[in-house]
Design a protein around this motif. Structure first.
Motif, mmCIF file in Angstrom:
data_model
loop_
_atom_site.group_PDB
_atom_site.id
_atom_site.type_symbol
_atom_site.label_atom_id
_atom_site.label_comp_id
_atom_site.label_asym_id
_atom_site.label_seq_id
_atom_site.Cartn_x
_atom_site.Cartn_y
_atom_site.Cartn_z
ATOM 1 N N PRO A 79 0.867 -1.209 0.136
ATOM 2 C CA PRO A 79 -0.078 0.085 -0.155
ATOM 3 C C PRO A 79 0.805 1.208 -0.064
ATOM 4 C CG PRO A 79 -0.643 -1.542 1.621
ATOM 5 C CD PRO A 79 0.695 -2.084 1.259
ATOM 6 N N VAL A 80 2.015 1.212 0.716
ATOM 7 C CA VAL A 80 2.926 2.406 0.732
ATOM 8 C C VAL A 80 3.376 2.566 -0.592
ATOM 9 C CG1 VAL A 80 4.985 3.248 1.613
ATOM 10 C CG2 VAL A 80 3.571 2.059 3.047
ATOM 11 N N ASP A 81 3.906 1.605 -1.387
ATOM 12 C CA ASP A 81 4.525 1.690 -2.715
ATOM 13 C C ASP A 81 3.391 2.135 -3.671
ATOM 14 O OD1 ASP A 81 7.181 1.213 -1.605
ATOM 15 O OD2 ASP A 81 7.032 -0.811 -2.321
ATOM 16 N N ALA A 82 2.334 1.629 -3.605
ATOM 17 C CA ALA A 82 1.003 2.164 -4.541
ATOM 18 C C ALA A 82 0.568 3.438 -4.396
ATOM 19 C CB ALA A 82 -0.045 1.121 -4.252
ATOM 20 N N ALA A 83 0.880 3.809 -3.137
ATOM 21 C CA ALA A 83 0.404 5.462 -2.603
ATOM 22 C C ALA A 83 1.447 6.158 -3.467
ATOM 23 C CB ALA A 83 0.290 5.432 -1.183
ATOM 24 N N ALA A 84 2.633 5.941 -3.374
ATOM 25 C CA ALA A 84 3.691 6.589 -3.811
ATOM 26 C C ALA A 84 3.622 6.797 -5.334
ATOM 27 C CB ALA A 84 5.219 6.258 -3.451
ATOM 28 N N ILE A 85 3.338 5.540 -5.969
ATOM 29 C CA ILE A 85 3.014 5.804 -7.371
ATOM 30 C C ILE A 85 2.013 6.326 -7.906
ATOM 31 C CG2 ILE A 85 2.430 3.960 -9.380
ATOM 32 C CD1 ILE A 85 4.067 1.880 -7.657
ATOM 33 N N GLY A 86 0.764 6.302 -7.016
ATOM 34 C CA GLY A 86 -0.341 7.078 -7.446
ATOM 35 C C GLY A 86 -0.109 8.583 -7.270
ATOM 36 N N LYS A 87 0.448 9.029 -6.253
ATOM 37 C CA LYS A 87 0.582 10.299 -5.829
ATOM 38 C C LYS A 87 1.603 10.922 -6.671
ATOM 39 C CE LYS A 87 -1.157 9.913 -1.076
ATOM 40 N NZ LYS A 87 -0.546 9.907 0.380
ATOM 41 N N GLY A 88 2.639 10.320 -6.977
ATOM 42 C CA GLY A 88 3.753 10.667 -7.965
ATOM 43 C C GLY A 88 3.147 10.959 -9.401
ATOM 44 N N LEU A 183 14.235 1.780 -12.820
ATOM 45 C CA LEU A 183 13.373 1.569 -11.757
ATOM 46 C C LEU A 183 12.904 2.977 -11.018
ATOM 47 C CD1 LEU A 183 16.036 -1.080 -10.099
ATOM 48 C CD2 LEU A 183 13.910 -1.325 -11.465
ATOM 49 N N LEU A 184 11.840 2.979 -10.571
ATOM 50 C CA LEU A 184 11.150 4.178 -9.918
ATOM 51 C C LEU A 184 11.271 3.968 -8.449
ATOM 52 C CD1 LEU A 184 8.126 4.880 -11.963
ATOM 53 C CD2 LEU A 184 10.109 5.833 -12.241
ATOM 54 N N PRO A 185 11.817 4.939 -7.850
ATOM 55 C CA PRO A 185 12.030 4.687 -6.356
ATOM 56 C C PRO A 185 10.685 4.778 -5.499
ATOM 57 C CG PRO A 185 12.866 6.948 -6.842
ATOM 58 C CD PRO A 185 12.274 6.267 -8.351
ATOM 59 N N SER A 186 9.893 4.043 -5.502
ATOM 60 C CA SER A 186 8.493 4.245 -4.841
ATOM 61 C C SER A 186 8.677 3.896 -3.277
ATOM 62 C CB SER A 186 7.570 2.982 -5.421
ATOM 63 O OG SER A 186 8.287 1.869 -5.179
ATOM 64 N N ASP A 187 10.013 3.567 -3.012
ATOM 65 C CA ASP A 187 10.211 3.675 -1.530
ATOM 66 C C ASP A 187 10.721 4.965 -1.079
ATOM 67 O OD1 ASP A 187 12.496 3.217 -3.061
ATOM 68 O OD2 ASP A 187 13.521 2.484 -1.435
ATOM 69 N N LYS A 188 10.777 5.740 -1.915
ATOM 70 C CA LYS A 188 11.096 7.222 -1.434
ATOM 71 C C LYS A 188 10.328 8.035 -1.621
ATOM 72 C CE LYS A 188 16.122 6.250 -2.261
ATOM 73 N NZ LYS A 188 17.299 6.630 -3.135
ATOM 74 N N GLY A 189 9.090 7.714 -1.787
ATOM 75 C CA GLY A 189 7.863 8.862 -1.756
ATOM 76 C C GLY A 189 7.500 9.272 -3.302
ATOM 77 N N PRO A 190 6.388 9.960 -3.232
ATOM 78 C CA PRO A 190 5.771 10.525 -4.478
ATOM 79 C C PRO A 190 6.587 11.328 -5.262
ATOM 80 C CG PRO A 190 4.136 10.550 -2.677
ATOM 81 C CD PRO A 190 5.605 10.316 -2.100
#
Length: 202
Positions: A79-88, A183-190
Protein backbone atom coordinates in the motif's frame (compact mmCIF):
# COMPACT_ATOMS: atom_id res chain seq x y z
CA UNK A 1 43.86 40.71 -55.25
CA UNK A 2 43.20 40.84 -51.53
CA UNK A 3 41.45 44.15 -50.77
CA UNK A 4 40.91 43.53 -47.04
CA UNK A 5 42.93 45.72 -44.74
CA UNK A 6 45.61 43.83 -42.72
CA UNK A 7 43.81 44.54 -39.46
CA UNK A 8 40.54 43.09 -40.83
CA UNK A 9 42.34 39.98 -42.08
CA UNK A 10 43.80 39.41 -38.62
CA UNK A 11 40.34 39.83 -37.05
CA UNK A 12 38.75 37.32 -39.40
CA UNK A 13 41.54 34.76 -38.85
CA UNK A 14 40.98 35.05 -35.10
CA UNK A 15 37.21 34.76 -35.49
CA UNK A 16 37.20 31.55 -37.58
CA UNK A 17 38.36 29.17 -34.79
CA UNK A 18 35.92 30.81 -32.38
CA UNK A 19 33.05 30.38 -34.85
CA UNK A 20 33.92 26.72 -35.31
CA UNK A 21 33.97 26.22 -31.53
CA UNK A 22 30.62 27.98 -31.16
CA UNK A 23 29.12 25.76 -33.87
CA UNK A 24 30.28 22.60 -32.12
CA UNK A 25 29.11 23.87 -28.72
CA UNK A 26 25.61 24.52 -30.06
CA UNK A 27 25.16 21.02 -31.44
CA UNK A 28 22.73 18.81 -29.44
CA UNK A 29 24.63 16.66 -26.98
CA UNK A 30 23.89 12.93 -26.74
CA UNK A 31 21.20 12.24 -24.15
CA UNK A 32 21.93 9.97 -21.21
CA UNK A 33 20.95 6.36 -21.82
CA UNK A 34 18.22 5.01 -19.51
CA UNK A 35 19.75 2.78 -16.83
CA UNK A 36 17.77 -0.30 -17.90
CA UNK A 37 18.22 0.16 -21.65
CA UNK A 38 18.82 -3.21 -23.27
CA UNK A 39 17.92 -5.23 -20.17
CA UNK A 40 15.91 -8.39 -20.71
CA UNK A 41 12.93 -7.34 -18.64
CA UNK A 42 9.29 -7.69 -19.66
CA UNK A 43 7.58 -9.51 -22.48
CA UNK A 44 4.18 -10.76 -23.67
CA UNK A 45 1.52 -11.66 -21.12
CA UNK A 46 -2.18 -12.45 -20.84
CA UNK A 47 -3.95 -11.61 -17.58
CA UNK A 48 -7.31 -10.35 -16.29
CA UNK A 49 -7.92 -6.77 -15.17
CA UNK A 50 -9.99 -5.43 -12.29
CA UNK A 51 -13.09 -5.41 -14.48
CA UNK A 52 -12.75 -9.09 -15.31
CA UNK A 53 -11.60 -8.41 -18.87
CA UNK A 54 -8.77 -10.33 -20.49
CA UNK A 55 -5.80 -8.02 -21.05
CA UNK A 56 -2.52 -8.57 -22.90
CA UNK A 57 0.66 -6.54 -23.14
CA UNK A 58 -0.59 -5.29 -26.51
CA UNK A 59 -3.36 -3.35 -24.78
CA UNK A 60 -0.67 -1.03 -23.40
CA UNK A 61 1.13 -0.45 -26.70
CA UNK A 62 2.08 3.18 -27.18
CA UNK A 63 1.89 3.94 -23.45
CA UNK A 64 4.54 4.27 -20.81
CA UNK A 65 3.86 1.70 -18.08
CA UNK A 66 4.65 1.72 -14.41
CA UNK A 67 4.83 -1.95 -13.47
CA UNK A 68 4.57 -2.87 -9.79
CA UNK A 69 4.16 -6.35 -8.33
CA UNK A 70 2.45 -6.84 -4.97
CA UNK A 71 -0.74 -8.08 -3.36
CA UNK A 72 -3.78 -6.46 -1.77
CA UNK A 73 -3.49 -8.29 1.56
CA UNK A 74 0.04 -6.97 2.05
CA UNK A 75 0.23 -5.41 5.51
CA UNK A 76 2.95 -2.86 4.86
CA UNK A 77 5.02 -2.10 1.75
CA UNK A 78 2.50 -2.69 -1.05
CA UNK A 79 0.00 0.00 0.00
CA UNK A 80 2.85 2.41 0.73
CA UNK A 81 4.44 1.85 -2.68
CA UNK A 82 1.09 1.99 -4.51
CA UNK A 83 0.34 5.30 -2.78
CA UNK A 84 3.74 6.70 -3.79
CA UNK A 85 3.16 5.62 -7.39
CA UNK A 86 -0.36 7.07 -7.47
CA UNK A 87 0.59 10.37 -5.84
CA UNK A 88 3.76 10.66 -7.92
CA UNK A 89 1.77 10.22 -11.12
CA UNK A 90 -0.76 12.76 -9.84
CA UNK A 91 2.11 15.25 -9.59
CA UNK A 92 2.93 14.57 -13.24
CA UNK A 93 -0.79 14.96 -14.04
CA UNK A 94 -0.61 18.46 -12.59
CA UNK A 95 2.72 19.56 -14.09
CA UNK A 96 2.62 17.86 -17.50
CA UNK A 97 -0.86 16.50 -18.29
CA UNK A 98 0.03 15.60 -21.88
CA UNK A 99 2.81 13.31 -20.67
CA UNK A 100 0.75 11.92 -17.80
CA UNK A 101 -2.04 10.81 -20.15
CA UNK A 102 0.48 8.55 -21.86
CA UNK A 103 1.43 6.76 -18.63
CA UNK A 104 -0.47 3.79 -17.17
CA UNK A 105 0.24 2.59 -13.63
CA UNK A 106 -0.15 -1.20 -13.40
CA UNK A 107 -0.45 -3.23 -10.19
CA UNK A 108 0.20 -6.93 -10.87
CA UNK A 109 -0.95 -9.27 -8.10
CA UNK A 110 1.43 -11.99 -6.98
CA UNK A 111 -1.39 -13.53 -4.91
CA UNK A 112 -3.89 -14.80 -7.48
CA UNK A 113 -5.57 -17.12 -4.97
CA UNK A 114 -7.01 -14.17 -3.05
CA UNK A 115 -6.74 -11.24 -5.45
CA UNK A 116 -9.82 -11.63 -7.62
CA UNK A 117 -10.75 -8.84 -10.05
CA UNK A 118 -13.33 -7.57 -7.55
CA UNK A 119 -10.74 -7.36 -4.75
CA UNK A 120 -8.26 -5.64 -7.05
CA UNK A 121 -10.84 -3.12 -8.24
CA UNK A 122 -11.40 -1.58 -4.83
CA UNK A 123 -7.66 -1.67 -4.08
CA UNK A 124 -6.34 0.12 -7.17
CA UNK A 125 -9.17 2.69 -7.12
CA UNK A 126 -7.79 3.97 -3.82
CA UNK A 127 -4.48 5.06 -5.37
CA UNK A 128 -5.04 6.51 -8.85
CA UNK A 129 -8.06 6.64 -11.20
CA UNK A 130 -6.01 5.18 -14.07
CA UNK A 131 -4.31 2.44 -12.08
CA UNK A 132 -4.90 -0.98 -13.63
CA UNK A 133 -5.01 -4.10 -11.49
CA UNK A 134 -3.99 -7.40 -13.10
CA UNK A 135 -4.40 -10.96 -11.88
CA UNK A 136 -4.78 -14.40 -13.45
CA UNK A 137 -4.12 -18.06 -12.93
CA UNK A 138 -1.11 -19.03 -10.83
CA UNK A 139 0.61 -20.09 -14.04
CA UNK A 140 -0.09 -16.76 -15.76
CA UNK A 141 1.12 -14.79 -12.77
CA UNK A 142 4.25 -16.93 -12.48
CA UNK A 143 4.94 -16.27 -16.15
CA UNK A 144 4.84 -12.48 -15.94
CA UNK A 145 6.76 -12.52 -12.65
CA UNK A 146 9.53 -14.48 -14.32
CA UNK A 147 9.58 -12.14 -17.33
CA UNK A 148 10.07 -9.17 -15.01
CA UNK A 149 12.57 -10.86 -12.73
CA UNK A 150 10.19 -10.82 -9.77
CA UNK A 151 10.43 -13.34 -6.95
CA UNK A 152 7.17 -14.26 -5.22
CA UNK A 153 6.33 -17.10 -2.86
CA UNK A 154 4.10 -17.82 0.13
CA UNK A 155 5.61 -16.86 3.45
CA UNK A 156 4.53 -17.46 7.01
CA UNK A 157 0.98 -18.44 7.91
CA UNK A 158 -0.96 -16.10 10.14
CA UNK A 159 -3.56 -16.83 12.82
CA UNK A 160 -6.91 -17.62 11.19
CA UNK A 161 -5.40 -19.29 8.14
CA UNK A 162 -4.11 -16.23 6.32
CA UNK A 163 -0.61 -15.96 4.92
CA UNK A 164 1.96 -13.45 3.78
CA UNK A 165 3.56 -13.41 0.34
CA UNK A 166 7.27 -12.72 0.09
CA UNK A 167 8.05 -10.83 -3.11
CA UNK A 168 10.48 -8.46 -4.79
CA UNK A 169 9.92 -4.79 -4.12
CA UNK A 170 10.50 -3.43 -7.60
CA UNK A 171 8.81 -0.69 -9.63
CA UNK A 172 9.65 -0.54 -13.34
CA UNK A 173 9.13 2.29 -15.81
CA UNK A 174 8.63 0.77 -19.26
CA UNK A 175 8.64 2.68 -22.54
CA UNK A 176 5.77 2.75 -25.10
CA UNK A 177 7.26 -0.32 -26.80
CA UNK A 178 7.31 -2.28 -23.55
CA UNK A 179 11.07 -1.96 -23.08
CA UNK A 180 12.53 -1.17 -19.64
CA UNK A 181 13.76 2.35 -18.94
CA UNK A 182 14.43 2.68 -15.23
CA UNK A 183 13.50 1.65 -11.71
CA UNK A 184 11.18 4.08 -9.95
CA UNK A 185 12.06 4.78 -6.29
CA UNK A 186 8.59 4.13 -4.88
CA UNK A 187 10.19 3.48 -1.49
CA UNK A 188 11.32 7.13 -1.39
CA UNK A 189 7.92 8.73 -1.82
CA UNK A 190 5.80 10.48 -4.48
CA UNK A 191 8.20 13.31 -5.33
CA UNK A 192 11.03 10.88 -6.08
CA UNK A 193 8.67 8.87 -8.30
CA UNK A 194 7.51 11.98 -10.18
CA UNK A 195 11.06 13.22 -10.69
CA UNK A 196 12.23 9.91 -12.11
CA UNK A 197 9.22 9.63 -14.41
CA UNK A 198 9.90 13.10 -15.86
CA UNK A 199 13.58 12.27 -16.22
CA UNK A 200 12.98 9.30 -18.56
CA UNK A 201 9.52 9.70 -20.08
CA UNK A 202 9.17 12.17 -22.92
Amino acid sequence: MNILRPDLRRLLRAAVPFAAFALVACQPQPTEAPPLAGARIGGPFTLVNQDGRTVTDRDFAGKYRIMYFGYTFCPDVCPVDAAAIGKGLAMVDASDPDLARRIVPVFVSVDPERDSPKVLKSFVAAFHPRMVGLTGTPQQVAGIAKAYGIYAGKGETQPGGGYLVNHSRTTYLMDPDGKPLALLPSDKGPQAVADEIKRWAR
